[in-house]
Design a protein around this motif. Structure first.
Motif, PDB file in Angstrom:
ATOM      1  N   ASP A  98       0.936  -1.236   0.080  1.00  0.00           N
ATOM      2  CA  ASP A  98      -0.034  -0.097   0.014  1.00  0.00           C
ATOM      3  C   ASP A  98       0.933   1.379   0.083  1.00  0.00           C
ATOM      4  OD1 ASP A  98       0.844   0.266   2.788  1.00  0.00           O
ATOM      5  OD2 ASP A  98      -1.175  -0.224   3.626  1.00  0.00           O
ATOM      6  N   GLU A 138     -13.403  -3.662  -5.544  1.00  0.00           N
ATOM      7  CA  GLU A 138     -13.768  -3.105  -4.280  1.00  0.00           C
ATOM      8  C   GLU A 138     -12.984  -3.741  -3.170  1.00  0.00           C
ATOM      9  OE1 GLU A 138     -16.456  -4.567  -5.846  1.00  0.00           O
ATOM     10  OE2 GLU A 138     -17.019  -2.897  -6.963  1.00  0.00           O
ATOM     11  N   LYS A 142      -8.285  -0.124  -2.253  1.00  0.00           N
ATOM     12  CA  LYS A 142      -7.695   0.596  -1.220  1.00  0.00           C
ATOM     13  C   LYS A 142      -6.328   0.479  -1.126  1.00  0.00           C
ATOM     14  CE  LYS A 142     -11.753   1.367   1.798  1.00  0.00           C
ATOM     15  NZ  LYS A 142     -12.370   1.027   2.785  1.00  0.00           N
ATOM     16  N   VAL A 143      -5.817  -0.508  -1.729  1.00  0.00           N
ATOM     17  CA  VAL A 143      -4.123  -0.816  -1.765  1.00  0.00           C
ATOM     18  C   VAL A 143      -3.581  -0.790  -3.128  1.00  0.00           C
ATOM     19  CG1 VAL A 143      -2.586  -2.687  -1.585  1.00  0.00           C
ATOM     20  CG2 VAL A 143      -4.614  -2.863   0.028  1.00  0.00           C
ATOM     21  N   ASP A 145      -4.728   0.160  -7.531  1.00  0.00           N
ATOM     22  CA  ASP A 145      -5.680   0.477  -8.521  1.00  0.00           C
ATOM     23  C   ASP A 145      -5.652  -0.727  -9.588  1.00  0.00           C
ATOM     24  OD1 ASP A 145      -3.241   1.344  -9.657  1.00  0.00           O
ATOM     25  OD2 ASP A 145      -4.103   2.808 -10.857  1.00  0.00           O
ATOM     26  N   GLN A 181      -3.499  -7.959   6.030  1.00  0.00           N
ATOM     27  CA  GLN A 181      -2.506  -6.729   6.091  1.00  0.00           C
ATOM     28  C   GLN A 181      -1.720  -7.093   7.267  1.00  0.00           C
ATOM     29  OE1 GLN A 181      -3.342  -3.928   3.899  1.00  0.00           O
ATOM     30  NE2 GLN A 181      -1.152  -3.316   4.387  1.00  0.00           N
TER      31      GLN A 181
END
Length: 192
Positions: A98, A138, A142-143, A145, A181
């Protein structure tokens, strides 16, 4: 980046490969390394699939490790490979870093093997492949694209043998994934 685990027997069974066809060590498989990929043995889907060990990344001024699903069939660097040399890379999971440099590992919901779509080339006496990526869904956005284009186990032969189906798969929605994570991890050398 991918993580290989103990799913070799399941991959062999799902794809009709002979026992012991996959002999990859456990752990990370990063661009620039040799990885197991599954290819069509001949142009006829009645022939079995086969395992080849290839370099992850095509040399073109620099090491190219991915191709975009949106352009792989037309881009001159990949069009011939997409038409004649598609492959899948089996993996236990894959991971990305990330924006804070934390490692996020993505698994199939059942933690089954995943099959990452790719294309390969035999140029310059170097068997090499790239993984095809698509827009992140989805579960991953967040990590990163982008995410690997994943092929369901029961569609691997279609991806490898059927040009029309393969083109449609480039547009497929990717499945939702489990994310684990890790925080404050250092990037491993060569796994960028």
């Amino acid at each position: 980046m991918c993580f290989w685990d103990r799913n070799a027997i399941k991959v062999e069974a799902e794809l009709g490969l002979g026992p012991g066809s996959l002999s990859m060590p456990q752990g990370d498989v990063c661009p620039g390394m040799t990885a197991a990929v599954i290819i069509a043995q001949r142009g006829d889907s009645s022939f079995p699939l086969t395992v080849r060990y290839m370099n992850w990344g095509i040399l073109d001024k620099s090491l190219v490790i991915n191709a975009r699903a949106e352009s792989v069939a037309e881009k001159p660097m990949f069009a011939d490979s997409f038409a004649y040399r598609r492959c899948v890379m089996p993996a236990g999971a894959f991971y990305e870093w990330d924006s804070d440099r934390n490692k996020a590992t993505f698994y199939d919901m059942e933690k089954d093997p995943v099959y990452l779509a790719g294309v390969y080339t035999l140029a310059d006496n170097r068997d090499s492949f790239v993984v095809i990526t698509t827009k992140a869904n989805e579960s991953m956005i967040k990590v990163h694209d982008r995410m690997p284009l994943m092929i369901p186990a029961d569609s691997v032969k279609d991806w490898l043998y059927d040009d029309g189906v393969a083109k449609k798969m480039l547009l497929a929605r990717m499945p939702q994934l489990l994310k684990e994570q890790e925080y404050e991890q250092l990037k491993l050398p060569g796994c960028e």
